[in-house]
Design a protein around this motif. Structure first.
Motif, PDB file in Angstrom:
ATOM      1  N   GLU A   1       0.815  -1.208   0.000  1.00 33.37           N
ATOM      2  CA  GLU A   1       0.000   0.000   0.000  1.00 33.37           C
ATOM      3  C   GLU A   1       0.858   1.272   0.000  1.00 33.37           C
ATOM      4  OE1 GLU A   1      -2.636   0.047   3.321  1.00 33.37           O
ATOM      5  OE2 GLU A   1      -4.320   0.258   1.947  1.00 33.37           O
ATOM      6  N   ARG A   2       1.930   1.212   0.813  1.00 35.54           N
ATOM      7  CA  ARG A   2       2.762   2.402   0.958  1.00 35.54           C
ATOM      8  C   ARG A   2       3.473   2.728  -0.353  1.00 35.54           C
ATOM      9  NH1 ARG A   2       5.583   5.560   4.842  1.00 35.54           N
ATOM     10  NH2 ARG A   2       7.711   5.645   4.081  1.00 35.54           N
ATOM     11  N   GLU A   3       3.967   1.689  -0.982  1.00 33.04           N
ATOM     12  CA  GLU A   3       4.650   1.898  -2.258  1.00 33.04           C
ATOM     13  C   GLU A   3       3.690   2.530  -3.268  1.00 33.04           C
ATOM     14  OE1 GLU A   3       5.357  -1.776  -4.314  1.00 33.04           O
ATOM     15  OE2 GLU A   3       5.114  -0.654  -6.179  1.00 33.04           O
ATOM     16  N   ILE A   4       2.462   1.982  -3.289  1.00 39.36           N
ATOM     17  CA  ILE A   4       1.495   2.483  -4.259  1.00 39.36           C
ATOM     18  C   ILE A   4       1.103   3.914  -3.940  1.00 39.36           C
ATOM     19  CG2 ILE A   4      -0.898   2.165  -5.013  1.00 39.36           C
ATOM     20  CD1 ILE A   4      -0.254  -0.901  -4.786  1.00 39.36           C
ATOM     21  N   ALA A   5       0.929   4.188  -2.637  1.00 37.46           N
ATOM     22  CA  ALA A   5       0.577   5.553  -2.240  1.00 37.46           C
ATOM     23  C   ALA A   5       1.687   6.525  -2.630  1.00 37.46           C
ATOM     24  CB  ALA A   5       0.342   5.592  -0.731  1.00 37.46           C
ATOM     25  N   LEU A   6       2.921   6.061  -2.463  1.00 37.29           N
ATOM     26  CA  LEU A   6       4.070   6.906  -2.797  1.00 37.29           C
ATOM     27  C   LEU A   6       4.067   7.218  -4.295  1.00 37.29           C
ATOM     28  CD1 LEU A   6       6.427   7.978  -1.099  1.00 37.29           C
ATOM     29  CD2 LEU A   6       7.821   6.130  -2.043  1.00 37.29           C
ATOM     30  N   ARG A   7       3.805   6.211  -5.090  1.00 38.17           N
ATOM     31  CA  ARG A   7       3.812   6.435  -6.538  1.00 38.17           C
ATOM     32  C   ARG A   7       2.677   7.371  -6.940  1.00 38.17           C
ATOM     33  NH1 ARG A   7       4.566   0.984  -9.723  1.00 38.17           N
ATOM     34  NH2 ARG A   7       4.438   2.474 -11.424  1.00 38.17           N
ATOM     35  N   THR A   8       1.523   7.240  -6.243  1.00 37.62           N
ATOM     36  CA  THR A   8       0.410   8.143  -6.523  1.00 37.62           C
ATOM     37  C   THR A   8       0.813   9.570  -6.204  1.00 37.62           C
ATOM     38  OG1 THR A   8      -0.987   6.354  -5.757  1.00 37.62           O
ATOM     39  CG2 THR A   8      -2.064   8.459  -6.182  1.00 37.62           C
ATOM     40  N   ALA A   9       1.467   9.726  -5.049  1.00 40.89           N
ATOM     41  CA  ALA A   9       1.868  11.069  -4.636  1.00 40.89           C
ATOM     42  C   ALA A   9       2.862  11.658  -5.629  1.00 40.89           C
ATOM     43  CB  ALA A   9       2.488  11.005  -3.242  1.00 40.89           C
ATOM     44  N   LEU A  10       3.682  10.801  -6.245  1.00 42.01           N
ATOM     45  CA  LEU A  10       4.678  11.294  -7.197  1.00 42.01           C
ATOM     46  C   LEU A  10       4.083  11.557  -8.573  1.00 42.01           C
ATOM     47  CD1 LEU A  10       7.810   9.200  -6.275  1.00 42.01           C
ATOM     48  CD2 LEU A  10       7.391  11.630  -5.867  1.00 42.01           C
ATOM     49  N   GLY A  11       2.795  11.387  -8.711  1.00 40.73           N
ATOM     50  CA  GLY A  11       2.143  11.812  -9.945  1.00 40.73           C
ATOM     51  C   GLY A  11       1.720  10.697 -10.868  1.00 40.73           C
ATOM     52  N   ALA A  12       1.814   9.416 -10.435  1.00 39.07           N
ATOM     53  CA  ALA A  12       1.350   8.340 -11.299  1.00 39.07           C
ATOM     54  C   ALA A  12      -0.176   8.363 -11.347  1.00 39.07           C
ATOM     55  CB  ALA A  12       1.832   6.999 -10.758  1.00 39.07           C
TER      56      ALA A  12
ATOM     57  N   ILE B   1      -7.347  -0.031  -5.357  1.00 38.26           N
ATOM     58  CA  ILE B   1      -6.470   1.122  -5.325  1.00 38.26           C
ATOM     59  C   ILE B   1      -7.244   2.424  -5.261  1.00 38.26           C
ATOM     60  CG2 ILE B   1      -4.909   2.465  -6.758  1.00 38.26           C
ATOM     61  CD1 ILE B   1      -3.590   0.062  -7.566  1.00 38.26           C
ATOM     62  N   ARG B   2      -8.368   2.425  -5.969  1.00 41.80           N
ATOM     63  CA  ARG B   2      -9.137   3.660  -6.011  1.00 41.80           C
ATOM     64  C   ARG B   2      -9.536   4.121  -4.623  1.00 41.80           C
ATOM     65  NH1 ARG B   2     -13.945   2.587  -9.774  1.00 41.80           N
ATOM     66  NH2 ARG B   2     -14.072   1.056  -8.146  1.00 41.80           N
ATOM     67  N   LYS B   3      -9.618   3.131  -3.712  1.00 39.32           N
ATOM     68  CA  LYS B   3     -10.115   3.468  -2.379  1.00 39.32           C
ATOM     69  C   LYS B   3      -8.988   3.911  -1.441  1.00 39.32           C
ATOM     70  CE  LYS B   3     -14.034   0.382  -2.729  1.00 39.32           C
ATOM     71  NZ  LYS B   3     -14.433  -0.974  -2.415  1.00 39.32           N
ATOM     72  N   THR B   4      -7.749   3.793  -1.934  1.00 42.25           N
ATOM     73  CA  THR B   4      -6.645   4.151  -1.056  1.00 42.25           C
ATOM     74  C   THR B   4      -6.643   5.633  -0.782  1.00 42.25           C
ATOM     75  OG1 THR B   4      -5.447   2.605  -2.397  1.00 42.25           O
ATOM     76  CG2 THR B   4      -4.206   3.762  -0.709  1.00 42.25           C
ATOM     77  N   ASN B   5      -6.494   5.970   0.471  1.00 42.38           N
ATOM     78  CA  ASN B   5      -6.309   7.366   0.826  1.00 42.38           C
ATOM     79  C   ASN B   5      -4.812   7.602   0.996  1.00 42.38           C
ATOM     80  OD1 ASN B   5      -5.889   9.741   2.253  1.00 42.38           O
ATOM     81  ND2 ASN B   5      -7.990   9.648   3.040  1.00 42.38           N
ATOM     82  N   VAL B   6      -4.276   8.394   0.078  1.00 46.82           N
ATOM     83  CA  VAL B   6      -2.828   8.555   0.031  1.00 46.82           C
ATOM     84  C   VAL B   6      -2.268   9.033   1.360  1.00 46.82           C
ATOM     85  CG1 VAL B   6      -0.946   9.805  -1.061  1.00 46.82           C
ATOM     86  CG2 VAL B   6      -2.858   8.976  -2.430  1.00 46.82           C
ATOM     87  N   ASN B   7      -2.932  10.050   1.922  1.00 52.78           N
ATOM     88  CA  ASN B   7      -2.388  10.635   3.158  1.00 52.78           C
ATOM     89  C   ASN B   7      -2.362   9.631   4.286  1.00 52.78           C
ATOM     90  OD1 ASN B   7      -1.883  13.120   2.093  1.00 52.78           O
ATOM     91  ND2 ASN B   7      -4.016  13.767   2.361  1.00 52.78           N
ATOM     92  N   VAL B   8      -3.499   8.915   4.436  1.00 53.70           N
ATOM     93  CA  VAL B   8      -3.576   7.930   5.509  1.00 53.70           C
ATOM     94  C   VAL B   8      -2.516   6.862   5.301  1.00 53.70           C
ATOM     95  CG1 VAL B   8      -5.023   6.204   6.610  1.00 53.70           C
ATOM     96  CG2 VAL B   8      -6.012   8.384   5.846  1.00 53.70           C
TER      97      VAL B   8
ATOM     98  N   LYS C   1       0.974   7.991   6.078  1.00 47.98           N
ATOM     99  CA  LYS C   1       1.211   8.260   7.482  1.00 47.98           C
ATOM    100  C   LYS C   1       1.345   6.980   8.284  1.00 47.98           C
ATOM    101  CE  LYS C   1      -1.745  11.735   7.842  1.00 47.98           C
ATOM    102  NZ  LYS C   1      -2.994  12.136   8.401  1.00 47.98           N
ATOM    103  N   GLN C   2       0.754   5.884   7.742  1.00 44.90           N
ATOM    104  CA  GLN C   2       0.574   4.698   8.567  1.00 44.90           C
ATOM    105  C   GLN C   2       1.741   3.752   8.661  1.00 44.90           C
ATOM    106  OE1 GLN C   2      -2.741   2.300   8.107  1.00 44.90           O
ATOM    107  NE2 GLN C   2      -3.592   3.257   9.918  1.00 44.90           N
ATOM    108  N   GLY C   3       2.861   4.121   8.112  1.00 43.25           N
ATOM    109  CA  GLY C   3       3.974   3.191   8.228  1.00 43.25           C
ATOM    110  C   GLY C   3       3.775   2.035   7.273  1.00 43.25           C
ATOM    111  N   THR C   4       4.521   0.956   7.465  1.00 43.13           N
ATOM    112  CA  THR C   4       4.522  -0.092   6.462  1.00 43.13           C
ATOM    113  C   THR C   4       3.273  -0.960   6.500  1.00 43.13           C
ATOM    114  OG1 THR C   4       5.831  -1.341   8.011  1.00 43.13           O
ATOM    115  CG2 THR C   4       7.003  -0.293   6.192  1.00 43.13           C
TER     116      THR C   4
END
Lengths: 883, 109
Positions: free
Chosen positions: A373-384, A462-469, A472-475
């Motif tokens: 999840e964290r990896e995916i959130a990171l990629r979303t934040a980077l503009g994917a 993935i659509r349901k992932t909240n990037v910020n949460v 913040k949540q660690g691994t």
């Protein structure tokens, strides 16, 4: 141009990227310089330029996207990335690939059988315009032949087909002598246009000439490819050889090309001219009409026309033609109809296995995505883009499916070999399967479908992932990814999916068991049977004989068979021996005739009751172990007298008061002899058409040649075989001895197709159960694992282990109940479909349903019990710190 | 931005780029400024639309590019029209003329 650009972009990708970078950077710097010229200070100008540009990376990405081949470029990136991810988790990858390989392999194996038996076009010229034309004889015979006279008339009168040919529906046997050991061969007749119409060419020699369709033409035969190979070792000098068949001499004129089941079924083919003296008669319904539709004509039009022609024949020949109906249908492989039901059931079973495998993989992917999840959130934040990420995940699951498919094809190759080895003799079509392009394409399509089915649900999470949460949540996963509802759905579907093949297998296996418990009507153990066909007297000569001469011939034949029985009975280890013309259990042609009871009103010819006629030698009932119920069994005294025994079913049906013995019946097909026969005894029912068939009305006669010799032995019947054959050949060296087998083997053969489908369905159902168990356990332990924290709180607040256990198990039980409910609905639908394959159980057999439903519920509950026990043992303090 | 607008703009953008290159070769920023100038500031082309358009048109063989020196001695990529590009410009001009005439008539009617 697009392809050229795509290739060029691919080849100079690195340089193009460097140039694009330089171009965009240069633009930014020139923009800044412009702003400096307009009076901004250097730092401010650079900032403004960056604002106006909107991000160097974004511009570059947007520009790359318009390049030809960009889609494949990123796809390749995704594939490489996916490959890396799979390599990084070898445990996951191996489990997933093996699971999918099992599912896909099983589907590919069954599909390759379906493809070659049901789907592949017949190996003839333009097979789609070929039709076949049969008579029916209602109500007993759903498919029967046309008479040669009808065929000739219809061939002349039809307008909807361009050409009409015929071949004999029933293969006739003949004794092939004078060339080594005597051998029984099967032969078939065909019109001279039959092979050219199908586009069949000779491997060597020639096929039939038109004049050979007429009676009295030179006696010739064409060998089937299979017989040529097995008997003549593919010798090219076979053309011109003269073969002796039933004492007559035939010249081999050619050998057929390697062909279909139809062409290779008999050992040899004869031209229609050899069938009889009169090919205008309307009595013998022995030919199947084959015709080629004229261009643009539909099967229905041809059917309408032939219906009309059949009507006309019925009016012109009322006596010979009564009760004959008509079937006109597209030409099909004779084995297709027999195998269709079995194959579709197996296909349904393996399909369900594959769906369960998909559910397991989906679950594994869900669990894995949660940890990513964290990896995916990171990629979303980077503009994917989310779309891009979903595509990435789908690429990974399709990659998995393709790996599974590649291994699955290897599994399927082995599976097809096993299927061929397991297939009973009468399902030969299964033994000659080769994979081809269609099967390969099927597997590829299945792989993509499987990849999408397993990957879509997890990817869409993935659509349901909240990037910020998530960031913040660690691994550890936030849980937003894989909701409990989704996991519950997976458990419910696995239970429902596994229930269906298990019920099917349960019903089929119960049918098989009931069938095997069925007594065949004779005592099969220690009973050997062998077939000693006698050279046929040509019909033309038979007609020339007076009734007295015919009687004499029958007597001579009886005497010779009596000698054989005496000789065999004298052998050590032999208790009894006897003969019958047609063995029970439907492995040979059956003979039935209509009869009339003396002193009762005579019904119309077509609706007179039908009796199976069997010719036996006097000792038959005691040798075969058929019980004598009343009266006496036929003995040597009955020779030449018109006495018969009948079976119990016939006696009960027609003489319910029990006065059968002493009554007389008239069996008119036995013309021209006076045909009143007295009933002297009643014997037990024997299954003539298979263990699953209702008893027929059987009448037993004595006299004449009875080609099947039965030998009751003291020990292993096969030990008597060689001595018995020697006895026979001492009496007449020209007699072929074929089909030597014990009656136990005969019984086993008669249920072999059922055993085949029951056992295979059972294997696939077991596979489904195994996969579902693994899957349910996986989901349950994952879900319990995620509730460890909650369990810890409950226990810290004073919940007893028992309460926690009840909580978890109740959840599993609830899911099991829902799954079972869905599964039962599915099973009822499937069971209706297989009801014709069942014996002794009803399609909604409650016992099977209860056992299967309990089994799956137990599996589901056990699958939550184990992880729940583990969770309970955890120290509440540890559990609380767990997250 | 809806899809229709994008497409309309893209067609127009192609024509404007072709027009600004009709007089001679030019680098990206130059094209951007030329379009601003000839439309009297109505269109300000952002690099996010300019570069994709240029690269696409290069792949269509309407433009060809080479590296050269800018006014300030900076390496820059210069674009110029090819024969196909000139033809495309003519086609697009004719098409635009037909469209604007038709729309003018429609508005006058």
């Amino acid at each position: 141009m697009w392809i050229r650009n795509a290739i060029r972009n691919w080849r100079r990708k690195a340089r193009a990227d460097a140039e694009l970078d330089e171009e965009v950077r240069g633009y930014a710097e020139m923009l800044a310089e412009e702003k400096i010229r307009n009076g901004s200070d250097a730092q401010e100008a650079r900032r403004e330029a960056k604002m106006e540009l909107g991000g160097v990376e974004q511009v570059k990405e947007q520009t790359r996207e318009v390049r030809a081949g960009h889609f494949f470029e990123t796809l390749w990136q995704d594939v490489r990335y996916g490959g890396r991810m799979l390599r990084k988790n070898p445990g996951f990858t191996i489990v997933a690939v093996l699971t999918l390989a099992l599912g896909i392999g099983a589907n590919t194996a069954i599909f390759s059988v379906i493809e070659s038996v049901l789907l592949r076009p017949l190996p003839y010229d333009h097979p789609q315009s070929l039709i076949e034309i049969w008579n029916t004889y209602l109500p007993a015979v759903p498919l029967g032949g046309l008479s040669p006279g009808d065929f000739r008339d219809w061939q002349r009168e039809t307008t909807t087909v361009s050409e009409m040919a015929a071949y004999a529906w029933i293969q006739q046997g003949a004794n092939f002598t004078g060339d080594g050991d005597p051998q029984r061969v099967e032969l078939n007749w065909a019109t001279s246009n039959f092979f050219p119409m199908l586009g069949v060419r000779p491997a060597i020699g020639r096929l039939f000439a038109p004049e050979e369709d007429r009676p009295g033409s030179a006696p010739v035969v064409v060998l089937s490819h299979r017989f040529w190979q097995s008997r003549f070792a593919s010798a090219s000098n076979v053309v011109g050889r003269v073969l002796t068949l039933d004492g007559l001499r035939y010249t081999v004129i050619g050998v057929l090309h390697e062909g279909s089941h139809l062409l290779d079924a008999p050992d040899m083919w004869m031209p229609m001219g050899q069938f009889g003296d009169d090919l205008t008669e309307h009595v013998h319904h022995e030919f199947v009409g084959i015709a080629r539709l004229k261009p643009g004509v539909k099967v229905a039009q041809a059917r309408a026309e032939f219906e009309a022609l059949n009507q006309r024949s019925a009016i012109a020949y009322p006596k010979e033609h009564k009760n004959f109906g008509l079937v006109v249908r597209p030409m099909q492989d004779p084995s297709a109809a027999q195998l269709r039901g079995t194959l579709l059931v197996l296909f349904a079973a393996v399909g369900l296995v594959l769906l369960i495998a998909c559910a397991n993989i989906a679950n594994l992917l869900l669990a894995r995505n949660a940890s990513r999840e964290r990896e995916i959130a990171l990629r979303t934040a980077l503009g994917a883009h989310r779309g891009r990420l979903i595509r990435q995940l789908l690429t990974e699951s399709i990659l998995l499916a393709l790996l599974g498919g590649a291994l699955g094809i290897a599994f399927a190759a082995v599976g097809v070999q096993i299927l061929g080895a397991l297939a009973p003799r009468n399902m030969q079509a299964v033994q000659q399967i080769g994979p081809d392009g269609t099967v390969f394409l099927f597997t590829i399509v299945i792989c993509f479908a499987v990849g999408v089915i397993c990957g879509l649900l997890p990817a869409l999470q993935i659509r349901k992932t909240n990037v910020n949460v998530a960031l913040k949540q660690g691994t550890r996963g936030s849980g937003a990814f894989a909701s409990r509802k989704l996991h519950s759905t997976l458990v419910v579907s696995e239970i429902a999916l596994a229930l269906v093949p298990l019920t099917g297998a349960g019903l089929l296996l119960r049918s098989l068991r009931d069938l095997l418990n069925q007594s065949p009507g004779f005592r099969a153990e220690h009973l050997l049977s062998m077939n000693i066909p006698q050279a046929a007297v040509p019909p033309a000569e038979l007609i020339k004989m007076t009734p007295a001469q015919q009687q004499q011939l029958a007597q001579k034949q009886s005497l010779q068979f009596e000698q054989i029985i005496e000789g065999v009975e004298a052998l050590p280890g032999v208790k009894l021996a006897a003969g019958i013309d047609i063995l029970p259990l439907g492995t040979q042609l059956q003979a039935a005739a209509r009869f009339v009871i003396e002193g009762r009103p005579i019904p119309d010819a077509g609706v007179r009751p039908l009796a199976e006629l069997r010719t036996i030698t006097p000792g038959y009932f005691s040798t075969a172990g058929v019980s004598l119920l009343r009266g006496r069994s036929l003995d040597a005294e009955d020779a030449g007298k018109q006495n018969i025994d009948i079976n119990e079913a016939m006696a009960e049906r027609f003489w319910p008061q029990g006065n059968a013995i002493g009554s007389r019946i008239n069996i008119c097909s036995l013309d021209p002899s006076p045909c009143w026969f007295s009933i002297v005894g009643i014997v037990g029912n024997v299954h003539e058409y298979g263990l699953d068939a209702a008893p027929t009305y059987d009448a037993y006669f004595t006299g004449g040649w009875t080609p099947n010799l039965l030998i009751r032995t003291a020990s292993d019947p096969h030990r008597t075989e060689i001595a018995a054959v020697n006895v026979i050949h001492k009496i007449d060296p020209a007699l072929p001895v074929t089909s030597v087998m014990t009656m136990d083997e005969l019984v086993a053969d008669s249920v072999a197709p059922r055993r085949f489908s029951a056992v295979l369905t059972g294997v696939f159902a077991a596979l489904a159960l195994l996969l579902a168990t693994v899957g349910i356990y996986g989901v349950m332990s994952y879900m319990v694992g995620r509730r460890t924290n909650e369990i810890g709180i409950r226990m810290a607040l004073g919940a007893r282990p028992r309460d926690v256990l009840r909580l978890v198990v109740a959840h599993g039980a609830r899911l099991a109940l829902i799954g079972v409910a869905f599964g039962i609905c599915g099973s009822l639908a499937l069971a209706r479909f297989i009801s014709s394959m069942l014996f002794g159980v009803r399609s909604y057999d409650p016992l099977t349903f209860i056992v299967v439903a309990s089994l799956l519920s137990a599996v589901a509950i056990a699958a939550c019990y184990v992880p729940a026990r583990r969770a309970m043992k955890v120290d509440p303090m540890v559990a609380l710190r767990y997250e | 931005m809806t899809r229709e607008q994008t497409e309309l703009l893209q067609g127009t953008l192609d024509m404007l780029i072709l027009k600004s290159l009709a007089l001679g070769e030019m680098h990206g920023l130059g094209i951007s400024r030329r379009i601003e100038q000839i439309t009297k500031g109505t269109f300000q082309v952002k690099p996010g639309s300019l570069f994709p358009a240029l690269h696409r048109m290069e792949e269509e063989r309407w433009l060809e590019a080479s590296w050269g020196e800018s006014e300030n001695n900076r390496r820059a990529k210069y674009y110029r029209l090819t024969k196909a590009g000139r033809r495309q410009f003519e086609t697009e001009t004719l098409r635009w003329g037909r469209i604007s005439l038709a729309i003018e008539r429609a508005l006058e009617a």
